[in-house]
Scaffold this active site. Structure first.
Site, PDB file in Angstrom:
ATOM      1  N   GLU A 146     -51.033 -53.819  57.060  1.00 28.65           N
ATOM      2  CA  GLU A 146     -51.803 -54.244  58.226  1.00 28.65           C
ATOM      3  C   GLU A 146     -50.995 -54.034  59.503  1.00 28.65           C
ATOM      4  OE1 GLU A 146     -53.765 -58.468  59.810  1.00 28.65           O
ATOM      5  OE2 GLU A 146     -53.144 -58.251  57.717  1.00 28.65           O
ATOM      6  N   GLU A 204     -60.608 -50.165  52.462  1.00 26.88           N
ATOM      7  CA  GLU A 204     -59.625 -51.092  53.022  1.00 26.88           C
ATOM      8  C   GLU A 204     -58.495 -50.375  53.756  1.00 26.88           C
ATOM      9  OE1 GLU A 204     -60.194 -54.219  52.999  1.00 26.88           O
ATOM     10  OE2 GLU A 204     -61.804 -54.299  51.520  1.00 26.88           O
TER      11      GLU A 204
END
Length: 293
Positions: free
Chosen positions: A127, A105
């Site tokens: 992100e 991830e």
């Protein structure tokens, strides 16, 4: 029988003080580097942590300097059973699986990266160009706070207001009001990742249970080929997109590559059911823990 008393030579006070000071420094160093007996630190030492997440502090990585060994151990010690369930091989495989799935991830690796693509886990802490991620259906229970955005943060890039809300409620902190904690406090960041790992959702077991033998597959699971092992953690996390099909993306091989590297460094076999290729995905649930990438 006559007991002989050992003769202890007298040591000058200055020399004795120096000896005691040296002993104190040595003890202090040992306390910071010696693995904690019985806990995750007894398996993953500071030096091994550095080798596992080899390039996480590279200047190219967004998260350089963020994910520290101390934060990892502090967070791990907050979750009884994490990395401490089962025999030594089971414990090692669970830790390898946790780090592998979260490295996928947060990877910053590429095919020709130095030391290979699987040496670049934990390169990101949040992100890039994230958006609000406020789900109106769950907003009654987990209300979005004006001005806050619930994009992916931390090792498992938890996303959406309902995940921040649930994680915060379980961890005893207001992550709806301050989601940036997950990208600014490394202990909190690791805690959200371990919370993700330890928490079952809907008809899915926790990843922890799937790796440690605490999950017993139902008849429906067995019919769908769902069995304990690393493959079931991929199924739990993103089975709808990656399981029950021949590899058609880079995602699953990437997850496998990290897992194999970490198992090798930990000195443990990969175990059974490493792939989810022939596993039927779990049914859709109303809550998804993370936005799998």
């Amino acid at each position: 029988m006559t007991m002989r008393r050992a003769v202890v030579p007298l040591v000058p006070v200055a020399v004795m003080a120096a000896m005691l000071l040296a002993t104190a420094f040595a003890a202090g160093d040992a306390r910071t580097t010696r693995p904690e007996e019985g806990g995750v630190g007894s398996i993953i030492s500071r030096s091994l942590f550095e080798e596992l997440l080899l390039h996480r502090d590279d200047p190219l990585c967004q998260a350089s300097g963020f994910y520290t060994y101390g934060a990892f151990i502090a967070a791990a010690n907050s979750f009884p059973g994490f990395g401490t369930t089962g025999d030594l091989d089971t414990r090692k495989r669970e830790l390898a699986a946790f780090l592998a799935q979260s490295s996928h991830e947060t990877t910053g690796g590429w095919e020709t990266a130095p030391d290979g693509p699987f040496a670049w886990g934990y390169c990101y802490k949040e992100e890039v160009n994230g958006t609000e991620y406020c789900d109106p259906i769950s907003a009654n229970q987990w209300p979005c706070v004006a001005g806050e955005m619930y994009y992916g943060r931390g090792p498992f890039q938890i996303t959406w207001n309902y995940n921040y809300g649930q994680a915060g409620a379980d961890l005893g902190m207001d992550l709806l009001g301050d989601p940036d904690l997950v990208a600014s406090d490394a202990v909190v960041s690791f805690k959200t990742a371990i919370w993700f790992w330890m928490t079952p959702v809907g008809n899915k077991p926790s990843c922890h249970a799937g790796m440690t033998g605490l999950w017993t597959p139902s008849d429906d699971d067995l019919a769908g080929g769902r069995l304990p092992g690393y493959g079931i953690t991929t199924n739990i996390i993103n089975g709808e997109n990656e399981c029950g099909r021949i590899f058609n993306t880079t995602r699953t091989p990437d997850r496998i590559g990290f897992y194999q590297r970490y198992c090798d460094l930990l000195g443990v076999g990969y175990g059974d059911n490493m792939y989810c290729t022939y596993q039927k995905p779990f049914g859709t649930t109303t809550v998804a823990l993370a936005a799998a990438s």
